[in-house]
Design a protein around this motif. Structure first.
Motif, PDB file in Angstrom:
ATOM      1  N   THR A  90       0.825  -1.207   0.000  1.00 15.19           N
ATOM      2  CA  THR A  90       0.000   0.000   0.000  1.00 15.19           C
ATOM      3  C   THR A  90       0.858   1.254   0.000  1.00 15.19           C
ATOM      4  O   THR A  90       1.803   1.372   0.787  1.00 15.19           O
ATOM      5  CB  THR A  90      -0.920   0.016   1.231  1.00 15.19           C
ATOM      6  N   SER A  94      -3.437   5.764  -1.552  1.00  9.03           N
ATOM      7  CA  SER A  94      -4.635   5.213  -2.175  1.00  9.03           C
ATOM      8  C   SER A  94      -4.300   4.306  -3.358  1.00  9.03           C
ATOM      9  O   SER A  94      -5.169   3.993  -4.170  1.00  9.03           O
ATOM     10  CB  SER A  94      -5.545   6.349  -2.652  1.00  9.03           C
ATOM     11  N   THR A  95      -3.046   3.904  -3.437  1.00  9.64           N
ATOM     12  CA  THR A  95      -2.585   3.072  -4.552  1.00  9.64           C
ATOM     13  C   THR A  95      -2.040   1.751  -4.021  1.00  9.64           C
ATOM     14  O   THR A  95      -1.432   1.703  -2.949  1.00  9.64           O
ATOM     15  CB  THR A  95      -1.484   3.797  -5.355  1.00  9.64           C
ATOM     16  N   ARG A 116       1.159  -0.064 -10.670  1.00  8.88           N
ATOM     17  CA  ARG A 116       0.473   0.801  -9.710  1.00  8.88           C
ATOM     18  C   ARG A 116      -1.021   0.800 -10.047  1.00  8.88           C
ATOM     19  O   ARG A 116      -1.418   1.197 -11.159  1.00  8.88           O
ATOM     20  CB  ARG A 116       1.039   2.215  -9.739  1.00  8.88           C
ATOM     21  N   PRO A 121      -4.940   1.807  -8.654  1.00 13.10           N
ATOM     22  CA  PRO A 121      -5.755   2.517  -7.660  1.00 13.10           C
ATOM     23  C   PRO A 121      -6.542   1.542  -6.784  1.00 13.10           C
ATOM     24  O   PRO A 121      -7.070   0.538  -7.273  1.00 13.10           O
ATOM     25  CB  PRO A 121      -6.691   3.378  -8.510  1.00 13.10           C
ATOM     26  N   THR A 147      -9.395   1.898  -5.505  1.00 17.70           N
ATOM     27  CA  THR A 147     -10.803   1.833  -5.908  1.00 17.70           C
ATOM     28  C   THR A 147     -11.007   0.843  -7.048  1.00 17.70           C
ATOM     29  O   THR A 147     -12.031   0.154  -7.119  1.00 17.70           O
ATOM     30  CB  THR A 147     -11.294   3.222  -6.341  1.00 17.70           C
ATOM     31  N   GLU A 148     -10.012   0.763  -7.952  1.00 16.46           N
ATOM     32  CA  GLU A 148     -10.112  -0.195  -9.061  1.00 16.46           C
ATOM     33  C   GLU A 148     -10.056  -1.622  -8.547  1.00 16.46           C
ATOM     34  O   GLU A 148     -10.764  -2.509  -9.044  1.00 16.46           O
ATOM     35  CB  GLU A 148      -8.978   0.056 -10.063  1.00 16.46           C
TER      36      GLU A 148
END
Length: 276
Positions: free
Chosen positions: A192, A195-196, A225, A227, A229-230
């Protein structure tokens, strides 16, 4: 003018190192048997031609002995009847002791000398590989990629798949294409960074054409890398990919082998693709 002689000692040392690194014992047989210095008698031992012939034979036999001794094998020399030597080779294959010991791996390419002693049988002759070759993960990957060029890659726990994209002919009978290396997102070990999520991959690529010509394996380190959210909305089985440029010879079939190592987990997989 004298005859030029080439020194192959470095190549023989490389051969021995490769054999030791792969756990191979070399057995050498001098098929020439007993070879007198033809045309020379006892009184000719100081004649330059006789001495040169003797040196040549000595160099050959010392090379065979070196390869056998260093790898724990056997050299059969100076005999017209090799059956006794073949019997000893058979005995080696059918009856032997397997000894193991544990070392703390360094992650580097290192040679460790091995010494085996029998205190209760000091006169016994022990033949064994006197060197253990520790290989770095990258060296092991390069060797495995070369093997994958000609053999099935075996288990592919990371689910690596290869595909060729956009082949374009170039001057000089060359073709440029893009090699797509993909694997399931779920099989990556991610760290981590805010946010990536980040994955670090090491790839080794090997190439062999239909004439048998091979290229030296090339190593690439790739950072993926993604995200967070993805990842949270990723579909089951979603894959991620690395795309690499590749140049091959036109009008020839090529085999591409790739090794992929997750630098975080250490897991490694191999895949192969034939490009027409």
């Amino acid at each position: 003018a004298g005859v030029a002689h080439r020194d192959f000692s470095a190549q023989f040392r490389d051969l021995v190192s490769a054999a030791i690194g792969r756990g191979v014992s070399l057995y050498a047989i001098d098929a020439s048997g007993l070879s007198p210095l033809e045309g020379f008698g006892a009184g000719d031992r100081y004649v330059p031609e006789a001495r040169a012939s003797w040196v040549s034979m000595k160099n050959l036999q010392e090379t065979l002995s070196f390869m056998a001794d260093e790898t724990g094998g056997l050299a059969v020399l100076n005999t017209n009847d090799v059956s006794g030597g073949l019997d000893r080779v058979r005995d080696d294959v059918l009856s032997y002791y397997s000894l193991g010991y544990q070392i703390e791996l360094s992650g580097e390419n290192l040679k460790h000398r091995i010494l085996i002693e029998l205190p209760e049988r000091p006169t016994a002759q022990v033949r064994y590989r006197n060197t253990f070759v520790e290989k770095s993960p990258l060296t092991r990957m390069r060797e495995r990629v070369l093997t994958t060029l000609i053999r099935d890659p075996g288990p592919n726990g990371m689910g690596v798949e290869l595909s060729a994209l956009d082949a374009t002919s170039k001057p000089g009978r060359r073709r440029d294409l893009r090699l797509k290396v993909s694997l399931p997102l779920a099989n990556l070990t991610l760290r981590t960074e805010g946010s990536t999520r980040v994955a670090d991959l090491q790839l080794v690529i090997g190439l062999r054409d239909s004439t048998g010509r091979e290229s030296s394996p090339q190593e690439v380190t790739q950072e993926l890398r993604i995200p967070a959210t993805e990842i949270a909305h990723a579909a089951p089985g979603q894959r991620v990919a690395v795309v690499l440029p590749l140049r091959i010879r036109d009008r020839l079939q090529h085999t591409v082998a790739v090794g992929v190592r997750d630098l975080e987990s250490g897991e490694t997989s191999y895949a192969r693709l034939v490009v027409e």
